[in-house]
Design a protein around this motif. Structure first.
Motif, PDB file in Angstrom:
ATOM      1  N   ILE A  95       0.874  -1.174   0.000  1.00 25.94           N
ATOM      2  CA  ILE A  95       0.000   0.000   0.000  1.00 25.94           C
ATOM      3  C   ILE A  95       0.912   1.225   0.000  1.00 25.94           C
ATOM      4  N   SER A 100      -3.911   7.601  -3.895  1.00 24.53           N
ATOM      5  CA  SER A 100      -5.324   7.503  -3.530  1.00 24.53           C
ATOM      6  C   SER A 100      -5.726   6.044  -3.294  1.00 24.53           C
ATOM      7  N   ILE A 101      -6.883   5.886  -2.695  1.00 24.55           N
ATOM      8  CA  ILE A 101      -7.418   4.546  -2.418  1.00 24.55           C
ATOM      9  C   ILE A 101      -7.576   3.760  -3.718  1.00 24.55           C
ATOM     10  N   TYR A 102      -8.183   4.391  -4.726  1.00 22.72           N
ATOM     11  CA  TYR A 102      -8.452   3.598  -5.939  1.00 22.72           C
ATOM     12  C   TYR A 102      -7.169   3.272  -6.691  1.00 22.72           C
ATOM     13  N   ASN A 104      -4.291   2.690  -5.251  1.00 20.05           N
ATOM     14  CA  ASN A 104      -3.728   1.578  -4.484  1.00 20.05           C
ATOM     15  C   ASN A 104      -4.432   0.271  -4.816  1.00 20.05           C
ATOM     16  N   VAL A 146     -13.096   7.571  -2.911  1.00 15.85           N
ATOM     17  CA  VAL A 146     -11.915   6.739  -3.153  1.00 15.85           C
ATOM     18  C   VAL A 146     -10.732   7.548  -3.689  1.00 15.85           C
ATOM     19  N   THR A 149      -6.276  10.030  -0.135  1.00 17.19           N
ATOM     20  CA  THR A 149      -5.015   9.290  -0.080  1.00 17.19           C
ATOM     21  C   THR A 149      -5.094   8.305   1.082  1.00 17.19           C
ATOM     22  N   VAL A 150      -4.387   7.211   0.939  1.00 13.52           N
ATOM     23  CA  VAL A 150      -4.396   6.181   1.965  1.00 13.52           C
ATOM     24  C   VAL A 150      -3.811   6.714   3.280  1.00 13.52           C
ATOM     25  N   LEU A 153      -6.207   7.360   5.973  1.00 18.76           N
ATOM     26  CA  LEU A 153      -6.999   6.256   6.525  1.00 18.76           C
ATOM     27  C   LEU A 153      -6.367   5.671   7.789  1.00 18.76           C
ATOM     28  N   GLU A 157      -8.533   0.454   8.084  1.00 20.18           N
ATOM     29  CA  GLU A 157      -9.019   0.738   6.731  1.00 20.18           C
ATOM     30  C   GLU A 157      -7.976   0.352   5.680  1.00 20.18           C
ATOM     31  N   ARG A 158      -6.707   0.598   6.014  1.00 19.88           N
ATOM     32  CA  ARG A 158      -5.641   0.200   5.075  1.00 19.88           C
ATOM     33  C   ARG A 158      -5.626  -1.306   4.886  1.00 19.88           C
ATOM     34  N   ILE A 161      -8.400  -2.437   2.649  1.00 17.81           N
ATOM     35  CA  ILE A 161      -8.178  -2.232   1.217  1.00 17.81           C
ATOM     36  C   ILE A 161      -7.342  -3.372   0.647  1.00 17.81           C
TER      37      ILE A 161
END
Ligand SMILES: Nc1ncnc2c1ncn2[C@@H]1O[C@H](COP(=O)(O)OP(=O)(O)O)[C@@H](O)[C@H]1O
Ligand SMILES: [Mg+2]
Length: 260
Positions: A95, A100-102, A104, A146, A149-150, A153, A157-158, A161
């Motif tokens: 990660i 960003s989440i998406y 990642n 999403v 940014t990770v 989080l 939550e990380r 993902i």
């Protein structure tokens, strides 16, 4: 309940691994079935990390056999293991906090969601966002933005993902190394619920943890390692938390090591 009748996804027969004169694994027999959560327990130095690196194609065993869906196989690289559907979620690994989440979610798989023009690669971002959001919500994780940014989080939550990503990309065997180590109680409960959801979707899960209570809450079976050997493999119904603690500490169910 784990399904005793199905062919194991992964089966190890008499696996050993030595580093020079250090014998980290000595004749390990174990299996993981689809749709079960197997707790891999053991004290520091028992051999847990070495064992999952054998699953993950990082370490080559010194001896023994590995069967995948009943057929003998060689996992000679991490890529070979991944191609079979084996995913390892190491603590904080895989990660990138500043992405960003998406992004990642699709890390390392960008080619599958891009359009290539000469000298130019265009990411299908709308599709990526939508897929990531859906995959997360299928696991019960509701993150609307999403694009965050990770780094924003929490630890849980990380972890979620990484789990959602593995499930979405058709992992058959998901290995979680200490997923609840740095989490609050509330976050731990969530991560354990994602583990149950992965199981419900038919994924075989190997959960490594120091926390016997967490393991007891979510695992169908346990394999306890003691000094590089399997002390015992048991169904949850047939063992107590205290006996698990004893197995981890002494290699037997009795609380005191017998004097030799
Ligand atoms: N790369 C390595 N080189 C030498 N010894 C190692 C290596 N990796 C692990 N070991 C040894 O193997 C044993 C098992 O370690 P490990 O698998 O990390 O245990 P655990 O994850 O259960 O704490 C330990 O004695 C450790 O020192
Ligand atoms: Mg370890």
């Amino acid at each position: 309940m784990s399904n005793l009748r199905t062919t194991p996804l992964l089966e190890l027969k008499n696996i050993s691994k030595s580093f020079g004169r250090v014998h980290s694994l000595r004749g390990i027999n174990m299996d993981v079935r689809p749709g079960e959560v197997l707790g891999l327990l053991g004290d520091n130095g028992a051999g847990k990390s070495t064992l999952i690196k054998v699953f993950a194609g990082v370490h080559q065993p010194t001896g023994g056999q590995i069967l995948w869906n009943g057929e003998q196989t060689i996992l000679d690289t991490p890529r070979a293991a991944m191609a079979k559907g084996i995913s390892v979620v190491y603590q904080d690994l895989g990660i990138i906090p500043l992405l960003s989440i998406y992004r990642n979610f699709f890390l390392g798989r960008e080619e599958d969601v891009s359009v290539k023009l000469p000298g130019f690669m265009y990411l299908k971002k709308r599709e990526m966002r939508e897929t990531a959001r859906k995959a997360l919500s299928q696991l019960g994780i509701h993150i609307t933005d999403v694009d965050l940014t990770v780094a924003r989080l929490s630890g849980g939550e990380r972890q979620s993902i990484a789990i959602a990503r593995a499930v979405h990309f058709q992992s058959k065997l998901l290995i979680l190394d200490e997923p609840t180590a740095a989490l609050s109680l509330k976050e731990t409960a969530k991560v354990l619920s994602y583990v149950r959801e992965a199981k419900r979707q038919g994924v075989g899960v190997v959960l490594i943890t120091h926390n016997i209570a967490h393991a007891y809450e979510v695992c169908d079976r346990f394999t306890v390692l003691y000094h590089g050997r399997v002390a015992e493999t048991t169904e949850r119904e047939n063992v107590t938390e205290q006996e698990l603690a004893n197995l981890i500490n002494t290699g037997t169910r009795a609380s005191q090591k017998l004097a030799v």
